[in-house]
Design a protein around this motif. Structure first.
Motif, PDB file in Angstrom:
ATOM      1  N   GLN A   1      19.343  13.464 -73.396  1.00  0.00           N
ATOM      2  CA  GLN A   1      20.508  12.596 -73.217  1.00  0.00           C
ATOM      3  C   GLN A   1      21.781  13.427 -73.010  1.00  0.00           C
ATOM      4  O   GLN A   1      22.626  13.081 -72.180  1.00  0.00           O
ATOM      5  N   ILE A   2      21.905  14.531 -73.749  1.00  0.00           N
ATOM      6  CA  ILE A   2      23.059  15.429 -73.560  1.00  0.00           C
ATOM      7  C   ILE A   2      23.105  15.914 -72.112  1.00  0.00           C
ATOM      8  O   ILE A   2      24.159  15.927 -71.465  1.00  0.00           O
ATOM      9  N   MET A   3      21.927  16.296 -71.574  1.00  0.00           N
ATOM     10  CA  MET A   3      21.896  16.816 -70.202  1.00  0.00           C
ATOM     11  C   MET A   3      22.179  15.723 -69.175  1.00  0.00           C
ATOM     12  O   MET A   3      22.810  15.990 -68.150  1.00  0.00           O
TER      13      MET A   3
ATOM     14  N   ARG B   1      17.425  15.198 -64.217  1.00  0.00           N
ATOM     15  CA  ARG B   1      15.980  15.271 -63.935  1.00  0.00           C
ATOM     16  C   ARG B   1      15.332  16.518 -64.541  1.00  0.00           C
ATOM     17  O   ARG B   1      14.214  16.473 -65.020  1.00  0.00           O
ATOM     18  N   ASN B   2      16.054  17.651 -64.504  1.00  0.00           N
ATOM     19  CA  ASN B   2      15.408  18.924 -64.906  1.00  0.00           C
ATOM     20  C   ASN B   2      15.805  19.403 -66.305  1.00  0.00           C
ATOM     21  O   ASN B   2      15.317  20.438 -66.763  1.00  0.00           O
ATOM     22  N   ALA B   3      16.693  18.652 -66.986  1.00  0.00           N
ATOM     23  CA  ALA B   3      17.148  18.984 -68.355  1.00  0.00           C
ATOM     24  C   ALA B   3      17.699  20.412 -68.459  1.00  0.00           C
ATOM     25  O   ALA B   3      17.731  21.001 -69.530  1.00  0.00           O
ATOM     26  N   GLY B   4      18.135  20.952 -67.314  1.00  0.00           N
ATOM     27  CA  GLY B   4      18.734  22.294 -67.337  1.00  0.00           C
ATOM     28  C   GLY B   4      17.758  23.428 -67.059  1.00  0.00           C
ATOM     29  O   GLY B   4      18.152  24.586 -66.995  1.00  0.00           O
ATOM     30  N   TYR B   5      16.475  23.096 -66.893  1.00  0.00           N
ATOM     31  CA  TYR B   5      15.492  24.142 -66.562  1.00  0.00           C
ATOM     32  C   TYR B   5      15.726  24.646 -65.137  1.00  0.00           C
ATOM     33  O   TYR B   5      16.334  23.962 -64.322  1.00  0.00           O
ATOM     34  N   GLY B   6      15.231  25.834 -64.872  1.00  0.00           N
ATOM     35  CA  GLY B   6      15.510  26.501 -63.600  1.00  0.00           C
ATOM     36  C   GLY B   6      14.628  26.025 -62.458  1.00  0.00           C
ATOM     37  O   GLY B   6      13.884  26.813 -61.864  1.00  0.00           O
TER      38      GLY B   6
END
Length: 207
Positions: A155-157, A171-176
């Motif tokens: 939710q934060i992302m 969609r990616n929650a901050g992943y690369g």
């Protein structure tokens, strides 16, 4: 092959040794290039363990949401974070352990024993603890913590994605992911990116 669901045996074993409030602790967000690392501590009531608790990665978003609602009704749930700045200054390993200790400190009634997901016990933990490898698939308390931590951090992302569109954080929650890495090159580094992580560091210092 039957999947073995997490159960209450680790908690029960600690209670048999005299501990009264056993907390499961897990974290989410070690791998992403941005955003906080989020940890959760959960103390379940042995008489009211919600059905279907499992490693959050094994559950659909809808199931996670239902279980989180059930947990907030019957369990003591504490969520805490270590910020991007703390990740960069301490490193991800120590920042994760800081978030875990903060989550334990935030319980409404202190736990007297902790079950920690992983193979290491945080250095500054104030109570007896044991580390359980793949704990979110073995202990219902750790599974509960994995669900709450993931729901909160996702939710934060999503919220940060509103402020910084184009990186696909919702969609990616901050992943690369490919989308995220391409946006990093095109749009640059945001204040929420972890500067100590290689893909971000390389863009900042490519000159």
């Amino acid at each position: 092959m039957t999947k073995i669901a997490p159960d209450f045996s680790f908690e029960r074993a600690a209670m048999d040794r005299g501990y009264l409030r056993v907390a499961g602790v897990d974290e989410v967000g070690r791998g992403p290039l941005c955003g906080p690392v989020t940890a959760c501590a959960v103390v379940l009531d042995p008489a009211q363990v919600p059905d279907g608790l499992n490693d959050s990665k094994q559950l659909t978003p809808k199931k996670r949401a239902m279980l989180l609602e059930a947990l907030l009704d019957v369990a003591d749930v504490s969520i805490a974070h270590a910020s991007v700045e703390e990740v960069d200054s301490l490193n991800i390993y120590h920042a994760t352990h800081l978030a875990m200790c903060r989550a334990l400190d935030g319980l409404s009634v202190p736990a007297d024993y902790a079950l920690i997901d992983g193979n290491k016990i945080p250095q500054n933990i104030q109570i007896p603890a044991e580390a359980i490898v793949k704990g979110d698939a073995r202990s219902v308390s750790i599974a509960a913590a994995s669900i709450a931590a993931k729901m909160c951090r996702d939710q934060i992302m999503v919220d940060l994605a509103q402020q910084f569109p184009g990186y696909g954080w919702e969609r990616n929650a901050g992943y690369g992911t490919k989308e995220h890495l391409e946006a990093l090159v095109k749009k640059g580094v945001t204040p929420h990116h972890r500067r100590s992580f290689k893909p971000v560091h390389n863009i900042l210092y490519q000159e």
